[in-house]
Enzyme design. Structure first.
Site, short mmCIF file in Angstrom:
data_model
loop_
_atom_site.label_atom_id
_atom_site.label_comp_id
_atom_site.label_asym_id
_atom_site.label_seq_id
_atom_site.Cartn_x
_atom_site.Cartn_y
_atom_site.Cartn_z
N GLY A 50 43.82 69.61 63.41
CA GLY A 50 43.10 68.55 62.69
C GLY A 50 41.60 68.74 62.55
N ASP A 112 41.96 58.75 69.68
CA ASP A 112 42.92 57.65 69.54
C ASP A 112 43.27 57.12 70.94
OD1 ASP A 112 44.97 55.96 68.81
OD2 ASP A 112 46.30 57.50 68.06
N LYS A 140 38.94 55.51 66.87
CA LYS A 140 39.58 54.24 66.48
C LYS A 140 39.06 53.11 67.34
CE LYS A 140 43.72 56.01 64.41
NZ LYS A 140 45.18 56.14 64.45
N PHE A 161 46.28 54.23 60.66
CA PHE A 161 46.60 55.64 60.51
C PHE A 161 45.88 56.20 59.28
CE2 PHE A 161 49.25 59.20 59.04
CZ PHE A 161 49.24 59.97 60.20
N VAL A 162 45.09 57.25 59.49
CA VAL A 162 44.31 57.83 58.39
C VAL A 162 44.65 59.30 58.19
CG1 VAL A 162 42.34 56.24 58.62
CG2 VAL A 162 42.37 58.37 59.96
N ASP A 168 46.38 64.98 59.03
CA ASP A 168 47.59 65.12 58.23
C ASP A 168 48.59 63.98 58.44
OD1 ASP A 168 48.38 65.93 60.94
OD2 ASP A 168 50.26 66.50 59.99
N ARG A 174 45.69 67.25 54.53
CA ARG A 174 44.50 67.71 55.28
C ARG A 174 43.35 68.06 54.35
NH1 ARG A 174 46.19 68.49 60.63
NH2 ARG A 174 48.24 69.40 60.93
P1 5GP Z 1 44.87 61.06 71.09
O1 5GP Z 1 45.38 62.23 71.88
O2 5GP Z 1 43.45 60.65 71.34
O3 5GP Z 1 45.82 59.91 71.15
O4 5GP Z 1 44.95 61.44 69.58
C1 5GP Z 1 44.24 62.43 69.08
C2 5GP Z 1 45.06 63.28 68.15
O5 5GP Z 1 46.11 62.54 67.50
C3 5GP Z 1 44.14 63.74 67.08
O6 5GP Z 1 43.69 65.04 67.38
C4 5GP Z 1 45.00 63.71 65.84
O7 5GP Z 1 45.61 64.96 65.67
C5 5GP Z 1 46.08 62.70 66.11
N1 5GP Z 1 45.78 61.39 65.49
C6 5GP Z 1 45.35 60.27 66.09
N2 5GP Z 1 45.16 59.26 65.22
C7 5GP Z 1 45.49 59.77 64.01
C8 5GP Z 1 45.47 59.22 62.68
O8 5GP Z 1 45.14 58.06 62.40
N3 5GP Z 1 45.85 60.06 61.69
C9 5GP Z 1 46.23 61.35 61.90
N4 5GP Z 1 46.58 62.06 60.85
N5 5GP Z 1 46.25 61.90 63.13
C10 5GP Z 1 45.87 61.12 64.18
MG MG Z 2 44.64 66.70 66.57
#
Ligand code: 5GP
Ligand code: MG
Length: 192
Positions: A50, A112, A140, A161-162, A168, A174
């Protein structure tokens, strides 16, 4: 692809302006830390997949000698719009065992739950860097993300969710130049 967009949350011009601003801040902080006698290396650690767009924009605005070492993590496999728990994908990860001379900047697309940054931070710390900083394009506005320690955040966004700018859905979107939400019909089969 554009027909699938619901709302543009952050447009490309705002993204560019803010990334320039944050790059300046990072260049100041790390540049100072890495300057002087016996100057230390700067190592950028992008989290795949990402962060690819963000990191390429960011590092071209950082006028510092640097190396890049990749880490690959999967948290949202396939048609997921919620985190399934972060895992390191070791085949795609190229972190040196020893980073003792390096000031490390870990770069991710979005914060997130903090699961992804957390495991990457632990992995990088095993290589004993001289310093470790973290940077995300988006965070977020949810308690877990806001409570997670991170050094640089370009934008705080609502807990939705974006996609776009590296992010993606099921591998697609992407390459969208803006940060957007998708129409409900598009993600209707998600998280099944
Ligand atoms: P975390 O591990 O902090 O929960 O999430 C981080 C990873 O989850 C990010 O690197 C991303 O790949 C994915 N992610 C979290 N939120 C989103 C979102 O709203 N959209 C997308 N496409 N990926 C997300
Ligand atoms: Mg990621």
């Amino acid at each position: 692809m554009n027909d699938d967009i619901d709302q543009v949350l952050i447009g490309r011009d705002d993204l560019d302006r803010r990334v320039t601003e944050v790059a300046r801040q990072i260049a100041g902080d790390i540049g100072v830390a890495a300057s002087g006698v016996g100057a230390a290396e700067i190592t950028i650690v992008p989290i795949l997949t990402g962060s690819i767009i963000f990191v390429s924009d960011l590092i071209r605005k950082l006028p510092l000698p640097m190396q890049i070492h990749l880490v690959s993590v999967s948290a949202y496999p396939g048609r997921s719009t919620r985190s399934r728990g972060a895992r390191i994908r070791s085949q795609l990860t190229s972190l040196p065992e020893d980073l003792a001379d390096a000031h490390v900047l870990v770069v991710d697309d979005i914060l997130d739950t903090g699961g992804t940054l957390g495991i990457v931070r632990d992995l990088v710390l095993r290589s004993r860097p001289r310093s470790l900083r973290t940077c995300v394009l988006l965070r977020k506005r949810r308690p877990a993300a806001m409570a997670f320690p991170v050094d640089y955040v370009c934008f705080d966004i609502p807990d939705v969710f974006v996609v776009g700018c590296g992010l993606d859905y099921n591998g697609y979107y992407r390459n969208l130049p803006d940060i957007v939400t998708l129409r409900q019909e598009v993600t209707a089969g998600a998280d099944a």
